[in-house]
Design an enzyme around this catalytic site. Structure first.
Site, PDB file in Angstrom:
ATOM      1  N   GLU A  21      81.108  12.219  31.682  1.00  0.00           N
ATOM      2  CA  GLU A  21      79.641  11.828  31.325  1.00  0.00           C
ATOM      3  C   GLU A  21      79.731  10.451  30.393  1.00  0.00           C
ATOM      4  O   GLU A  21      78.684   9.775  30.245  1.00  0.00           O
ATOM      5  CB  GLU A  21      78.982  12.970  30.507  1.00  0.00           C
ATOM      6  CG  GLU A  21      78.742  14.035  31.647  1.00  0.00           C
ATOM      7  CD  GLU A  21      78.001  15.116  30.876  1.00  0.00           C
ATOM      8  OE1 GLU A  21      78.320  15.762  30.014  1.00  0.00           O
ATOM      9  OE2 GLU A  21      76.795  15.198  31.235  1.00  0.00           O
ATOM     10  N   TYR A  53      50.515   2.025  26.568  1.00  0.00           N
ATOM     11  CA  TYR A  53      51.639   2.790  27.256  1.00  0.00           C
ATOM     12  C   TYR A  53      52.599   2.012  27.963  1.00  0.00           C
ATOM     13  O   TYR A  53      53.779   2.428  28.066  1.00  0.00           O
ATOM     14  CB  TYR A  53      50.958   3.580  28.135  1.00  0.00           C
ATOM     15  CG  TYR A  53      49.886   3.292  29.208  1.00  0.00           C
ATOM     16  CD1 TYR A  53      50.394   2.515  30.317  1.00  0.00           C
ATOM     17  CD2 TYR A  53      48.660   3.643  29.053  1.00  0.00           C
ATOM     18  CE1 TYR A  53      49.398   2.387  31.125  1.00  0.00           C
ATOM     19  CE2 TYR A  53      47.631   3.437  30.164  1.00  0.00           C
ATOM     20  CZ  TYR A  53      47.987   2.644  31.018  1.00  0.00           C
ATOM     21  OH  TYR A  53      47.090   2.069  31.991  1.00  0.00           O
ATOM     22  N   VAL A  72      70.989  15.804  24.397  1.00  0.00           N
ATOM     23  CA  VAL A  72      69.957  15.248  24.830  1.00  0.00           C
ATOM     24  C   VAL A  72      69.166  15.533  23.376  1.00  0.00           C
ATOM     25  O   VAL A  72      68.001  14.936  23.352  1.00  0.00           O
ATOM     26  CB  VAL A  72      69.382  15.891  25.901  1.00  0.00           C
ATOM     27  CG1 VAL A  72      69.944  15.760  27.112  1.00  0.00           C
ATOM     28  CG2 VAL A  72      69.338  17.456  25.616  1.00  0.00           C
ATOM     29  N   GLU A  73      69.457  16.385  22.562  1.00  0.00           N
ATOM     30  CA  GLU A  73      68.744  16.596  21.359  1.00  0.00           C
ATOM     31  C   GLU A  73      68.680  15.200  20.452  1.00  0.00           C
ATOM     32  O   GLU A  73      67.498  15.060  19.757  1.00  0.00           O
ATOM     33  CB  GLU A  73      69.332  17.726  20.626  1.00  0.00           C
ATOM     34  CG  GLU A  73      69.045  19.245  21.015  1.00  0.00           C
ATOM     35  CD  GLU A  73      69.947  19.724  21.987  1.00  0.00           C
ATOM     36  OE1 GLU A  73      70.711  18.962  22.657  1.00  0.00           O
ATOM     37  OE2 GLU A  73      69.836  20.938  22.338  1.00  0.00           O
ATOM     38  N   LYS A  98      66.999  16.320  31.975  1.00  0.00           N
ATOM     39  CA  LYS A  98      68.256  16.245  32.695  1.00  0.00           C
ATOM     40  C   LYS A  98      68.461  16.541  34.023  1.00  0.00           C
ATOM     41  O   LYS A  98      68.961  17.610  34.027  1.00  0.00           O
ATOM     42  CB  LYS A  98      69.620  16.446  31.654  1.00  0.00           C
ATOM     43  CG  LYS A  98      70.740  15.671  32.140  1.00  0.00           C
ATOM     44  CD  LYS A  98      71.595  16.073  30.911  1.00  0.00           C
ATOM     45  CE  LYS A  98      72.992  15.332  31.310  1.00  0.00           C
ATOM     46  NZ  LYS A  98      74.110  15.598  30.081  1.00  0.00           N
TER      47      LYS A  98
HETATM   48  N1  LIG Z   1      71.470  22.140  24.413  1.00  0.00           N
HETATM   49  C1  LIG Z   1      72.031  21.214  25.002  1.00  0.00           C
HETATM   50  N2  LIG Z   1      73.081  22.012  25.751  1.00  0.00           N
HETATM   51  C2  LIG Z   1      73.877  21.100  26.430  1.00  0.00           C
HETATM   52  C3  LIG Z   1      74.022  19.636  26.328  1.00  0.00           C
HETATM   53  C4  LIG Z   1      72.856  19.183  25.546  1.00  0.00           C
HETATM   54  O1  LIG Z   1      72.963  17.927  25.489  1.00  0.00           O
HETATM   55  N3  LIG Z   1      72.091  20.036  24.805  1.00  0.00           N
HETATM   56  N4  LIG Z   1      74.779  19.124  27.344  1.00  0.00           N
HETATM   57  C5  LIG Z   1      75.495  19.420  28.089  1.00  0.00           C
HETATM   58  C6  LIG Z   1      76.412  18.762  29.028  1.00  0.00           C
HETATM   59  O2  LIG Z   1      76.257  17.511  28.840  1.00  0.00           O
HETATM   60  C7  LIG Z   1      75.907  18.926  30.548  1.00  0.00           C
HETATM   61  O3  LIG Z   1      74.291  18.365  30.588  1.00  0.00           O
HETATM   62  C8  LIG Z   1      76.495  18.452  31.464  1.00  0.00           C
HETATM   63  O4  LIG Z   1      76.082  18.964  32.821  1.00  0.00           O
HETATM   64  C9  LIG Z   1      75.714  21.045  28.185  1.00  0.00           C
HETATM   65  N5  LIG Z   1      74.741  21.748  27.388  1.00  0.00           N
END
Ligand SMILES: Nc1nc2c(c(=O)[nH]1)N=C([C@H](O)[C@@H](O)CO)CN2
Length: 122
Positions: A21, A53, A72-73, A98
């Protein structure tokens, strides 16, 4: 309270915790709902009185395209913080999806709600 929203804003970014990634951009989708009193622009019909916007979208796109986070958090928190800081927004709800990250799921991700006082220091 009124809102201005941006729905389905798709941006390619480096995001994820795995080695692969770090090398390929993946699609992310943002849904953002921002509290804003729309009565003033409704009365003046002036773009300068709006929460624009298009301007917010362009700023988010530039930030996300240049970003490189694991979670992502983290990305969601940073995008929320910049909107609150730079656009005079008092409160927002942000969904970061995602798509395709988990087989069998249309999308995974986070939803956060932040106000100016609650935003994490960035
Ligand atoms: N709560 C989360 N769980 C996961 C994340 C994330 O960013 N927040 N990321 C992953 C991996 O990057 C996933 O997206 C790869 O497929 C797994 N769990």
């Amino acid at each position: 309270m009124d809102h201005v929203f941006i729905e389905g804003l798709r941006i390619e970014a480096l995001i994820g915790i795995y080695d692969w990634e770090r090398r390929v951009r993946q699609p992310l989708v943002f849904d953002i709902e921002m509290a804003f009193d729309n009565r003033v622009p409704a009365a003046t019909d002036a773009i300068g009185d709006t929460l624009n916007y298009k301007a917010v979208s362009k700023r988010v796109i530039a930030f996300v395209q240049a970003s490189d986070f694991g979670l992502v958090e983290t990305l969601a928190e940073r995008v929320a913080g910049l909107i609150l800081d730079e656009f005079g927004v008092r409160r927002l709800r942000l969904k970061l999806s995602k798509p395709g990250a988990v087989r069998g799921a249309r999308a995974v991700g986070v939803v956060i709600e932040r106000s100016r006082d609650e935003a994490a220091d960035a």
